[in-house]
Every structure is written in structure tokens, then in C-alpha cells.
Design an enzyme around this catalytic site. Structure first.
Site, short mmCIF file in Angstrom:
data_model
loop_
_atom_site.label_atom_id
_atom_site.label_comp_id
_atom_site.label_asym_id
_atom_site.label_seq_id
_atom_site.Cartn_x
_atom_site.Cartn_y
_atom_site.Cartn_z
N CYS A 79 144.32 107.95 43.79
CA CYS A 79 145.08 106.81 44.32
C CYS A 79 146.41 107.16 44.98
O CYS A 79 146.59 106.94 46.18
CB CYS A 79 145.35 105.82 43.19
SG CYS A 79 143.93 105.38 42.18
N HIS A 135 151.71 101.45 43.66
CA HIS A 135 151.35 102.75 43.06
C HIS A 135 152.01 103.94 43.76
O HIS A 135 151.42 105.00 43.90
CB HIS A 135 149.83 102.92 43.03
CG HIS A 135 149.38 103.83 41.93
ND1 HIS A 135 148.09 104.27 41.80
CD2 HIS A 135 150.06 104.38 40.90
CE1 HIS A 135 147.96 105.05 40.75
NE2 HIS A 135 149.15 105.13 40.18
#
Length: 503
Positions: A79, A135
Site C-alpha cells: 500500500c 496511508h
């Protein structure tokens, strides 16, 4: 959301049909295209209906088929590195983001001396909006979206949270740290606690589009948490897949279906508000699917691996501005290319030292691509930084170096339609490979079943030399120990900035 929610959406759509006539009649087009970047989370190669006819993603498939399907579009294995590469246009190993995803208690974030994509687009006259998963760090306000070029932010700072109640977890202590994670700009937002996240995101974007002037160029970055764990989805999306008899697969396909529904609503709103005709819509996953949830068939490996199943993402470009559509592009494309490509469309500036190319002409006209090679990733395999893991692509060949694990092929639990093309090999797979150097022709052998290193030593030597040059650019991974001062109990039960020094 049950019948009442569906009814409310139908009523809203009827109202919009009337409103769209009013807005389209009076709204001049922006001279610069609106850019809508849709990023899925852990969505595998075989989780979309143009690769898997048993998946239900009609809105995405329509956009893909009426646009340009990207069959050689590569991302990072996990990610945070993919998001770092997208936002900076730089390989993660050059900025310390080549390691694992950022944890919520990590006292760091995406390097602050980089001009990231929304900052470049904002300088070019765009309004900039981020929706969904960030993130990229939040221990200090300077790392957060509204302090990094986004005019608005609506979503979660961390890498994952409950899709309904927004609880996010960090395994820093024996019992773990829990806290609420959902923001409207800089403020915690509790209004929709209990509502599935794709509904909330689609509602927000609909309202955003109807509140703005389509004559002003817009960058919308919509980063879903679908199909990332926790595996949760409303029954209405899981029910079509209950025949599979595999809970995680039923839910993962249902999550892709729910995301597709939200994207359909966004496209409807783009059309209703006069944004669509001057828009460029990009779709990609951030990495391959996690082996037990999504599916990457027939590609080898999955999330967290350097195999094709972990790094080759389903994706497309869709735009009414395209002159040639309805085909599959084999142009070699890397996630770092989006910065230069989108900034080029917007008339923005690309910082020096980026690793991407402006690929708009190559993608849309079929001319020769400026990209002939890329680095999948470079990282060291132990604390002493003496063992190197990495992969490099040049032309049709892919070189893997180090202890490369996770190399299995997993058949989809839903099976195949009769007569559907199958893989060229067995489904059971290898979980680790002894050879420290492997070579695959990923054009002739996209499933990576035949290591040809022994028969092509000259190609191995050439790619090793290329990889060695890239290795000279690698900086140490920025992966400090998690910090207990991040505990949400110090911030009213909410994951919050304000407990680290930015660097």
C-alpha cells in the site's frame, strides 16, 4: 444500507436528472481537464469482470471497455509504497518508502521535501480533493493531506479501519491500540459511524460535484479501502456470490461489487454536473490481492511479493477526450508515470529527479513508449542490510534477485465458466525459490512458470548491471519503531497527529 437507502438514492437521481439539465445549460467547460483518480485497495487481477466473468463490476467494465485498458500497468507490492510513488513520481527505494506499509503508530511519513502531485496541480490552477484512504503518515500535521496540497480531505489517515464503525488498530502493544479514524478535513467526523464506507464516500463526492463550478479544473483522488481487510460488505453485495461456498471469496467479490456501485454513482454525478465531458478518469489497484481474499489468477504470487500477481494491477484510462478507445494497451507503464502524465495534461510542473515519464501520447496514440524498463523494488532482507531483494524489468525480461517468496498460483474458488481460457500450468504453487537469481520472459510467460536464467546468461548479466546502477540510488528504509505516544487514548479516542517531529 437497505431498501430505504436505495429508495433515497433513486429519488436523488431523479432530482439530479432535472438539476443536470439546468447546470449543463449554463456551465462552460474548463479549459483544463478534470482529473479523477480512482484507486482500489488490494484488488487483484482476477477481481474485475474484464478479467473474470464471474466478478460483478459493470460500471468499471463499461468505463474500461469505452476507454483504454492498461494490461502492462505496474505498481508496488504493498500500500504505502504505491501511494508514495504515485504522489512523488519517484521509486520508493529512493525516498525510504521501499519497506512495509506505514503503521498507525509509526513516527514518520512521506518525505516533506517532495512536491507531491496535488501541490503541482494546485499550482496549475486545480482545486484538489482527497477522499478515502491516505496511508502516507499522520504523526505530525505536516504529513496530512490538507497540509500537502489537498484543499479537502474526507476519509481515514491510517492503512485500514472497520468499514462500518471506523475503528483502526495498531499492534504496538500486547493488546493493541484502538481508536476512531475518520476525518472531514482536519476534524474527526462521527456523523456516519455505522454506515458502510463506499456509501459514505459516494455521498460525499456527489455533494462535492453538485457544489462546485465545472468551469474550474478539479483533481479528485478517490482511494477506496476496498477490498482490503477487514472483510466486510453489506449482504446485498455478497448475496450474488453465496454459491461459491467460500466466505472470504464471497466477501471480497462483494466488496469489489460495492466499490463498483460507488464508482457508478460518481460517474453519474460527473455527467449530471457538467464535469464528465472534460474529464480524464484513471483506475488502478494499489497492489495485487492478498492470497486468501482477492485473486490474481493466472498471475503468480500476490500482495507483498515481487511476482506479477503482486505488482501488475488491473487498470484503465477513460475519457470523452480520447480519440481512440476500446482497446487493450500493452504499453509498459509504472505507477511513477502518473505524476508526469497527469501534470502534463494539467499544465503542471514535474519536479526534477522524478522517475516517471509523461506517457499520455504513448497510451492514447500507440506511439513508442518512453519507458523501456523499471524497478519493481529494491530492499534489504535483514537488519544488517547485507541481503538484497529486488526485481527489474527491461523489455520482455524480468530479473528477480534474492530470497523471493510467495510464488504460488491460486485458482479462483468460484471456478471457471465452461470453455473459459485456463492457465498453462498447475494451480498448486511454490512458496519459496532457492535460486538467488531468476529470469522470466513475462511477455511469452506472464505466469512466470519458466525460469530461463540458465539459458540466457548474457541477459542476466545485462540486467544485473542495470540493477546495480539502481542500487547506488537506494537510501535506507524509513521504518522506525512504533511509538506508544501515538495511543488514541491521549487524543479523545481518535487517531490524531501531534506526537512526532516531522523530518
Amino acid at each position: 444500507m437497505g431498501r430505504e437507502g436505495n429508495y433515497q438514492r433513486m429519488v436523488k437521481s431523479v432530482i439530479w436528472m432535472w438539476m443536470s439539465v439546468q447546470s449543463l445549460a449554463s456551465a462552460p467547460a474548463s479549459s483544463k481537464p478534470h482529473i479523477i483518480f480512482l484507486l482500489a485497495d488490494d484488488l487483484g487481477w482476477y477481481d474485475v469482470s474484464w478479467h473474470n466473468p464471474k466478478a460483478i463490476t459493470p460500471n468499471l467494465e463499461s468505463l474500461a471497455n469505452e476507454g483504454i485498458i492498461l494490461e502492462q500497468s505496474y505498481v508496488q507490492p504493498v500500500c504505502t509504497p504505491t501511494r508514495s510513488a504515485l504522489m512523488t513520481g519517484r521509486y520508493p527505494f529512493t525516498i525510504g518508502r521501499q519497506g512495509p506499509p506505514l503503521m498507525s503508530s509509526a513516527p514518520t511519513g512521506l518525505l516533506l521535501n517532495a512536491t507531491i502531485l496535488p501541490e503541482s496541480l494546485k499550482k496549475a490552477g486545480y482545486s484538489t480533493h482527497a477522499v478515502g484512504k491516505w496511508h502516507l503518515g499522520f504523526c505530525h500535521w505536516d504529513y496530512t493531506p490538507t497540509h500537502r496540497g489537498f484543499d479537502t480531505f474526507y476519509g481515514l489517515y491510517s492503512g485500514m479501519g472497520d468499514h462500518y464503525n471506523r475503528d483502526s488498530y495498531a499492534s504496538i502493544t500486547e493488546t493493541g491500540l484502538h481508536g476512531y479514524d475518520f476525518r472531514n478535513n482536519d476534524e474527526p467526523d462521527f456523523r456516519f459511524n455505522g454506515t458502510y464506507d463506499t456509501y459514505v464516500y459516494a455521498d460525499f463526492v456527489e455533494n462535492l460535484l453538485f457544489s462546485r463550478d465545472p468551469a474550474e479544473p478539479m483533481f479528485l483522488y478517490m482511494a477506496f479501502q476496498s477490498i482490503h481487510s477487514p472483510m466486510q460488505v453489506p449482504d446485498v453485495y455478497r448475496d450474488p456470490f453465496r454459491y461459491i461456498g467460500n466466505e472470504s471469496r464471497e466477501i471480497s467479490l462483494g466488496m469489489a461489487y460495492a466499490m463498483d456501485d460507488a464508482i457508478g454513482r460518481v460517474v453519474t454525478a460527473l455527467k449530471a454536473t457538467g464535469h464528465y465531458e472534460n474529464s480524464v478518469i484513471v483506475f488502478s489497484s494499489d497492489n495485487g490481492a492478498f492470497a486468501n481474499n482477492g485473486n490474481n489468477w493466472p498471475l503468480r504470487g500476490g500482495k507483498s511479493t515481487l511476482w506479477e500477481g503482486g505488482t501488475r494491477a488491473p487498470g484503465f484510462i477513460h475519457s470523452p477526450l480520447l480519440t481512440k478507445t476500446g482497446f487493450k494497451s500493452q504499453t509498459l507503464f509504472h505507477v511513477t508515470d502518473w505524476y508526469a502524465t497527469l501534470a502534463g495534461l494539467a499544465g503542471g510542473t514535474v519536479p526534477e529527479g522524478t522517475d516517471g515519464f509523461d506517457q499520455w501520447e504513448a497510451l492514447t496514440t500507440g506511439t513508442e513508449s518512453p519507458r523501456t524498463s523499471f524497478v519493481y523494488n529494491l530492499n534489504t532482507d535483514n537488519k544488517n542490510a547485507t541481503e538484497l531483494n529486488g526485481a527489474f524489468r527491461k523489455g520482455e525480461y524480468k530479473l528477480l534477485v534474492g530470497n523471493i517468496k510467495g510464488g504460488q498460483w491460486i485458482e479462483p474458488p468460484e471456478g471457471f465458466d465452461e470453455g473459459a481460457p485456463r492457465s498453462h500450468g498447475a494451480a498448486s504453487g511454490i512458496t519459496g525459490v532457492d535460486s538467488p537469481v531468476q529470469l522470466y520472459n513475462v511477455i511469452e510467460d506472464p505466469e512466470e512458470r519458466h525460469d530461463v536464467a540458465d539459458s540466457h546468461p548474457e541477459i542476466v548479466a545485462e540486467l544485473l548491471e542495470d540493477l546495480e546502477r539502481e542500487f547506488q540510488r537506494m537510501v535506507p528504509a524509513d521504518n522506525p519503531p512504533q511509538d506508544p505516544s501515538s495511543d488514541p487514548k491521549y487524543f479523545g479516542g481518535v487517531w490524531s497527529p501531534g506526537w512526532c517531529d516531522p523530518h
